[in-house]
Design a protein around this motif. Structure first.
Motif, PDB file in Angstrom:
ATOM      1  N   THR A 199       6.415  30.505  -4.090  1.00 38.00           N
ATOM      2  CA  THR A 199       5.442  29.474  -4.474  1.00 38.00           C
ATOM      3  C   THR A 199       5.764  28.862  -5.820  1.00 38.00           C
ATOM      4  OG1 THR A 199       3.928  31.087  -5.468  1.00 38.00           O
ATOM      5  CG2 THR A 199       3.584  30.574  -3.144  1.00 38.00           C
ATOM      6  N   GLN A 200       6.528  29.578  -6.665  1.00 36.98           N
ATOM      7  CA  GLN A 200       6.911  29.071  -7.987  1.00 36.98           C
ATOM      8  C   GLN A 200       8.224  28.294  -7.945  1.00 36.98           C
ATOM      9  OE1 GLN A 200       7.212  32.632 -10.272  1.00 36.98           O
ATOM     10  NE2 GLN A 200       5.041  33.110 -10.137  1.00 36.98           N
ATOM     11  N   ALA A 201       8.944  28.407  -6.847  1.00 39.12           N
ATOM     12  CA  ALA A 201      10.270  27.811  -6.754  1.00 39.12           C
ATOM     13  C   ALA A 201      10.201  26.295  -6.680  1.00 39.12           C
ATOM     14  CB  ALA A 201      10.988  28.366  -5.531  1.00 39.12           C
ATOM     15  N   ASN A 202      11.264  25.667  -7.158  1.00 35.41           N
ATOM     16  CA  ASN A 202      11.396  24.216  -7.088  1.00 35.41           C
ATOM     17  C   ASN A 202      12.861  23.879  -6.792  1.00 35.41           C
ATOM     18  OD1 ASN A 202      12.857  24.342  -9.549  1.00 35.41           O
ATOM     19  ND2 ASN A 202      10.932  24.278 -10.699  1.00 35.41           N
ATOM     20  N   ALA A 203      13.206  22.616  -6.805  1.00 32.11           N
ATOM     21  CA  ALA A 203      14.579  22.203  -6.485  1.00 32.11           C
ATOM     22  C   ALA A 203      15.595  22.823  -7.430  1.00 32.11           C
ATOM     23  CB  ALA A 203      14.682  20.670  -6.524  1.00 32.11           C
ATOM     24  N   VAL A 204      15.235  22.992  -8.696  1.00 35.18           N
ATOM     25  CA  VAL A 204      16.151  23.580  -9.669  1.00 35.18           C
ATOM     26  C   VAL A 204      16.427  25.052  -9.331  1.00 35.18           C
ATOM     27  CG1 VAL A 204      16.456  24.169 -12.112  1.00 35.18           C
ATOM     28  CG2 VAL A 204      15.403  21.996 -11.470  1.00 35.18           C
ATOM     29  N   LYS A 242      10.927  48.733 -11.703  1.00 35.70           N
ATOM     30  CA  LYS A 242       9.683  47.973 -11.643  1.00 35.70           C
ATOM     31  C   LYS A 242       9.726  46.698 -12.486  1.00 35.70           C
ATOM     32  CE  LYS A 242       6.814  52.007 -10.512  1.00 35.70           C
ATOM     33  NZ  LYS A 242       7.520  52.291  -9.341  1.00 35.70           N
ATOM     34  N   ILE A 243      10.903  46.065 -12.489  1.00 38.60           N
ATOM     35  CA  ILE A 243      11.057  44.767 -13.136  1.00 38.60           C
ATOM     36  C   ILE A 243      10.703  43.718 -12.090  1.00 38.60           C
ATOM     37  CG2 ILE A 243      12.641  43.173 -14.297  1.00 38.60           C
ATOM     38  CD1 ILE A 243      12.296  45.819 -15.826  1.00 38.60           C
ATOM     39  N   GLU A 244       9.707  42.910 -12.379  1.00 32.99           N
ATOM     40  CA  GLU A 244       9.207  41.934 -11.426  1.00 32.99           C
ATOM     41  C   GLU A 244      10.189  40.766 -11.288  1.00 32.99           C
ATOM     42  OE1 GLU A 244       6.678  40.944  -8.537  1.00 32.99           O
ATOM     43  OE2 GLU A 244       6.381  42.703  -9.801  1.00 32.99           O
ATOM     44  N   PRO A 245      10.690  40.515 -10.085  1.00 33.28           N
ATOM     45  CA  PRO A 245      11.579  39.370  -9.907  1.00 33.28           C
ATOM     46  C   PRO A 245      10.806  38.058 -10.033  1.00 33.28           C
ATOM     47  CG  PRO A 245      11.155  40.435  -7.801  1.00 33.28           C
ATOM     48  CD  PRO A 245      10.475  41.256  -8.857  1.00 33.28           C
ATOM     49  N   SER A 246      11.500  37.011 -10.413  1.00 36.51           N
ATOM     50  CA  SER A 246      10.888  35.693 -10.557  1.00 36.51           C
ATOM     51  C   SER A 246      11.453  34.736  -9.515  1.00 36.51           C
ATOM     52  CB  SER A 246      11.195  35.143 -11.956  1.00 36.51           C
ATOM     53  OG  SER A 246      12.581  34.839 -12.051  1.00 36.51           O
ATOM     54  N   HIS A 247      10.994  33.498  -9.579  1.00 35.32           N
ATOM     55  CA  HIS A 247      11.549  32.476  -8.692  1.00 35.32           C
ATOM     56  C   HIS A 247      13.030  32.254  -8.994  1.00 35.32           C
ATOM     57  CE1 HIS A 247      10.336  30.295 -12.283  1.00 35.32           C
ATOM     58  NE2 HIS A 247      11.150  29.321 -11.932  1.00 35.32           N
ATOM     59  N   VAL A 248      13.435  32.502 -10.234  1.00 37.83           N
ATOM     60  CA  VAL A 248      14.859  32.396 -10.588  1.00 37.83           C
ATOM     61  C   VAL A 248      15.645  33.480  -9.845  1.00 37.83           C
ATOM     62  CG1 VAL A 248      16.533  32.551 -12.478  1.00 37.83           C
ATOM     63  CG2 VAL A 248      14.344  31.374 -12.827  1.00 37.83           C
ATOM     64  N   THR A 249      15.094  34.694  -9.817  1.00 36.43           N
ATOM     65  CA  THR A 249      15.726  35.796  -9.078  1.00 36.43           C
ATOM     66  C   THR A 249      15.887  35.418  -7.614  1.00 36.43           C
ATOM     67  OG1 THR A 249      14.516  37.313 -10.554  1.00 36.43           O
ATOM     68  CG2 THR A 249      15.607  38.280  -8.623  1.00 36.43           C
ATOM     69  N   LEU A 250      14.834  34.887  -7.024  1.00 34.71           N
ATOM     70  CA  LEU A 250      14.884  34.465  -5.626  1.00 34.71           C
ATOM     71  C   LEU A 250      15.992  33.438  -5.414  1.00 34.71           C
ATOM     72  CD1 LEU A 250      13.791  34.341  -2.712  1.00 34.71           C
ATOM     73  CD2 LEU A 250      12.112  32.667  -3.530  1.00 34.71           C
ATOM     74  N   GLY A 251      16.087  32.464  -6.297  1.00 36.68           N
ATOM     75  CA  GLY A 251      17.118  31.439  -6.174  1.00 36.68           C
ATOM     76  C   GLY A 251      18.522  32.014  -6.217  1.00 36.68           C
ATOM     77  N   ILE A 252      18.753  32.964  -7.112  1.00 35.57           N
ATOM     78  CA  ILE A 252      20.067  33.595  -7.219  1.00 35.57           C
ATOM     79  C   ILE A 252      20.394  34.357  -5.936  1.00 35.57           C
ATOM     80  CG2 ILE A 252      21.402  35.386  -8.419  1.00 35.57           C
ATOM     81  CD1 ILE A 252      19.728  34.595 -10.975  1.00 35.57           C
ATOM     82  N   LEU A 253      19.423  35.120  -5.444  1.00 38.15           N
ATOM     83  CA  LEU A 253      19.646  35.910  -4.229  1.00 38.15           C
ATOM     84  C   LEU A 253      19.891  35.024  -3.015  1.00 38.15           C
ATOM     85  CD1 LEU A 253      16.913  38.638  -4.816  1.00 38.15           C
ATOM     86  CD2 LEU A 253      19.384  38.919  -5.080  1.00 38.15           C
ATOM     87  N   VAL A 254      19.099  33.963  -2.864  1.00 40.82           N
ATOM     88  CA  VAL A 254      19.274  33.044  -1.740  1.00 40.82           C
ATOM     89  C   VAL A 254      20.656  32.395  -1.815  1.00 40.82           C
ATOM     90  CG1 VAL A 254      18.489  30.822  -0.796  1.00 40.82           C
ATOM     91  CG2 VAL A 254      16.832  32.627  -1.298  1.00 40.82           C
ATOM     92  N   LYS A 255      21.056  31.990  -3.007  1.00 41.84           N
ATOM     93  CA  LYS A 255      22.378  31.376  -3.174  1.00 41.84           C
ATOM     94  C   LYS A 255      23.491  32.353  -2.787  1.00 41.84           C
ATOM     95  CE  LYS A 255      25.322  29.272  -6.692  1.00 41.84           C
ATOM     96  NZ  LYS A 255      25.401  28.884  -8.112  1.00 41.84           N
ATOM     97  N   ALA A 256      23.379  33.595  -3.253  1.00 42.91           N
ATOM     98  CA  ALA A 256      24.414  34.601  -2.964  1.00 42.91           C
ATOM     99  C   ALA A 256      24.516  34.871  -1.474  1.00 42.91           C
ATOM    100  CB  ALA A 256      24.114  35.897  -3.721  1.00 42.91           C
ATOM    101  N   TYR A 257      23.380  35.093  -0.834  1.00 40.49           N
ATOM    102  CA  TYR A 257      23.409  35.366   0.603  1.00 40.49           C
ATOM    103  C   TYR A 257      23.821  34.130   1.399  1.00 40.49           C
ATOM    104  CZ  TYR A 257      21.351  39.980  -0.064  1.00 40.49           C
ATOM    105  OH  TYR A 257      21.132  41.282  -0.417  1.00 40.49           O
ATOM    106  N   GLY A 258      23.433  32.963   0.925  1.00 43.28           N
ATOM    107  CA  GLY A 258      23.853  31.733   1.583  1.00 43.28           C
ATOM    108  C   GLY A 258      25.364  31.564   1.529  1.00 43.28           C
ATOM    109  N   GLN A 259      25.956  31.832   0.362  1.00 45.43           N
ATOM    110  CA  GLN A 259      27.415  31.741   0.226  1.00 45.43           C
ATOM    111  C   GLN A 259      28.120  32.733   1.147  1.00 45.43           C
ATOM    112  OE1 GLN A 259      27.953  32.433  -3.988  1.00 45.43           O
ATOM    113  NE2 GLN A 259      27.848  30.252  -4.474  1.00 45.43           N
TER     114      GLN A 259
END
Length: 139
Positions: free
Chosen positions: A131-136, A95-112
């Motif tokens: 909604t919290q995500a940005n270019a970084v 029950k650890i809440e993922p953040s926009h950083v988590t989303l970015g890591i997952l998207v990058k991994a699956y994209g690769q």
């Protein structure tokens, strides 16, 4: 050499059942990754991941989003989708809440991995983080 000695100390502490903290472990993992940019040593990375996994088994109450993101990022850089998915399942189980950083890591991994279906599935599931995500976030 300092981070290698730190992993040795952590392993000894774990074997003795001593308390360790997530902040130190997160920093050690991030340092191991940054050292690996110069000279990648898969054995060191795998050992580090195994010790973090043991930490999560022994002290799950100490886990937090930062530690999980460091571990997810390690799997991403190693192109270890199985490890990434296993870690993300554990994150959710604890029950650890993922953040926009988590989303970015997952998207990058699956994209690769050219796994667009997983990218789209995450995109649909993680509306709040999106909604919290940005270019970084997306590197």
């Amino acid at each position: 050499k300092g981070v290698d000695e730190a992993w040795d100390a952590l392993e000894k502490m774990q074997k003795q059942g001593e308390f360790t903290d997530r902040f130190t472990i997160s920093r050690m993992l991030m340092r191991t990754l940054s050292d690996g940019r110069r000279l990648w040593d898969p054995a060191k990375i795998h050992r580090s991941v195994a010790l973090v996994d043991r930490f999560l088994q022994q002290q799950p109450e100490e886990a937090d989003e930062v530690l999980f993101n460091a571990l997810l990022d390690t799997h991403c850089r190693m192109k270890d989708i199985g490890g990434l998915e296993s870690t993300f399942r554990l994150m959710r189980k604890l029950k650890i809440e993922p953040s926009h950083v988590t989303l970015g890591i997952l998207v990058k991994a699956y994209g690769q991995a050219c796994d667009i279906k997983s990218v789209l599935r995450l995109w649909d599931e993680m509306v709040e983080q999106r909604t919290q995500a940005n270019a970084v976030t997306y590197g």
